[in-house]
Design a protein around this motif. Sequence first.
Motif, short mmCIF file in Angstrom:
data_model
loop_
_atom_site.label_atom_id
_atom_site.label_comp_id
_atom_site.label_asym_id
_atom_site.label_seq_id
_atom_site.Cartn_x
_atom_site.Cartn_y
_atom_site.Cartn_z
N PRO A 129 0.84 -1.20 0.00
CA PRO A 129 0.00 0.00 0.00
C PRO A 129 0.87 1.26 0.00
CG PRO A 129 0.22 -0.80 2.22
CD PRO A 129 0.96 -1.78 1.34
N PRO A 130 0.27 2.37 -0.34
CA PRO A 130 1.01 3.61 -0.18
C PRO A 130 1.26 3.85 1.31
CG PRO A 130 -1.26 4.04 -0.86
CD PRO A 130 -1.07 2.56 -0.87
N ARG A 131 2.23 4.68 1.58
CA ARG A 131 2.57 4.98 2.98
C ARG A 131 2.29 6.44 3.28
NH1 ARG A 131 5.85 0.97 5.96
NH2 ARG A 131 6.10 -0.79 4.56
N SER A 132 1.95 6.67 4.53
CA SER A 132 1.72 8.04 4.97
C SER A 132 3.07 8.75 5.08
CB SER A 132 1.02 8.04 6.34
OG SER A 132 1.89 7.55 7.34
N ALA A 133 3.04 10.05 5.32
CA ALA A 133 4.27 10.83 5.46
C ALA A 133 5.14 10.30 6.60
CB ALA A 133 3.94 12.30 5.68
N SER A 134 4.50 9.73 7.61
CA SER A 134 5.26 9.19 8.74
C SER A 134 5.63 7.72 8.54
CB SER A 134 4.47 9.37 10.03
OG SER A 134 3.18 8.80 9.90
N GLY A 135 5.33 7.14 7.35
CA GLY A 135 5.76 5.78 7.03
C GLY A 135 4.76 4.68 7.33
N TYR A 136 3.58 5.03 7.82
CA TYR A 136 2.57 4.00 8.09
C TYR A 136 1.92 3.52 6.80
CZ TYR A 136 2.79 5.24 13.04
OH TYR A 136 3.20 5.46 14.31
N ARG A 137 1.65 2.23 6.75
CA ARG A 137 0.92 1.67 5.61
C ARG A 137 -0.51 2.22 5.64
NH1 ARG A 137 4.28 -2.52 7.47
NH2 ARG A 137 5.26 -3.76 5.84
N ARG A 138 -1.04 2.56 4.47
CA ARG A 138 -2.41 3.06 4.34
C ARG A 138 -3.14 2.20 3.32
NH1 ARG A 138 -3.99 5.61 8.43
NH2 ARG A 138 -5.65 6.44 7.17
N TYR A 139 -3.87 1.20 3.79
CA TYR A 139 -4.55 0.25 2.91
C TYR A 139 -5.87 0.82 2.42
CZ TYR A 139 -1.20 -3.23 4.47
OH TYR A 139 -0.05 -3.92 4.73
N PRO A 140 -6.19 0.57 1.16
CA PRO A 140 -7.51 0.98 0.65
C PRO A 140 -8.59 0.04 1.18
CG PRO A 140 -6.29 -0.18 -1.05
CD PRO A 140 -5.36 -0.04 0.12
N ALA A 141 -9.83 0.47 1.11
CA ALA A 141 -10.96 -0.34 1.60
C ALA A 141 -11.04 -1.69 0.87
CB ALA A 141 -12.26 0.43 1.44
N GLU A 142 -10.60 -1.73 -0.40
CA GLU A 142 -10.66 -2.99 -1.17
C GLU A 142 -9.78 -4.09 -0.56
OE1 GLU A 142 -9.36 -0.04 -3.03
OE2 GLU A 142 -11.46 0.52 -2.96
N ALA A 143 -8.84 -3.71 0.28
CA ALA A 143 -7.95 -4.70 0.89
C ALA A 143 -8.73 -5.65 1.80
CB ALA A 143 -6.83 -4.02 1.66
N VAL A 144 -9.82 -5.17 2.39
CA VAL A 144 -10.65 -6.03 3.25
C VAL A 144 -11.20 -7.18 2.43
CG1 VAL A 144 -12.74 -6.14 4.65
CG2 VAL A 144 -11.21 -4.17 4.86
N ASP A 145 -11.79 -6.89 1.28
CA ASP A 145 -12.36 -7.93 0.42
C ASP A 145 -11.27 -8.90 -0.04
OD1 ASP A 145 -14.38 -9.19 -1.26
OD2 ASP A 145 -13.35 -8.24 -2.94
N ARG A 146 -10.12 -8.38 -0.40
CA ARG A 146 -9.02 -9.22 -0.87
C ARG A 146 -8.56 -10.19 0.23
NH1 ARG A 146 -5.81 -8.49 -5.34
NH2 ARG A 146 -3.83 -9.59 -5.32
#
Length: 131
Positions: free
Chosen positions: A29-46
Amino acid sequence: MRVAELADAVGVRPDTVRYYERAGLLPPPPRSASGYRRYPAEAVDRLRFVRGCQKLGLRLKEIADLLAVRDTGVCPCEPAETMLHRHIAELDAELARLSALRAELVELVGGLPSGRCPELDQGDWCPPEGR
């Protein structure tokens, strides 16, 4: 959503989410400015798809193959059917093996005398003091 939020939504541990990402089942996933993973809502279904496949006994490599088909927009039903038929055959073989093992154990237990251990060609079942 962050990794812990995704994990909670799917009912797994955050380490599991990270493992699925390393295994290629979940795109990085893309990461926030502080380096945290930011998963999209579609990741739940996956991840629910991955967990459902695991409950059916599919291996992670097989799940990755199905996801690759699914990611093209094509229904993965045909390859899934092939994999599931193969797993049914594997289960049938394992059930036959376990059934034969059970029958062998029942025969062995039925042949044991009560009270004293017999001496067998391949060694004693009981230590000398148990005879």
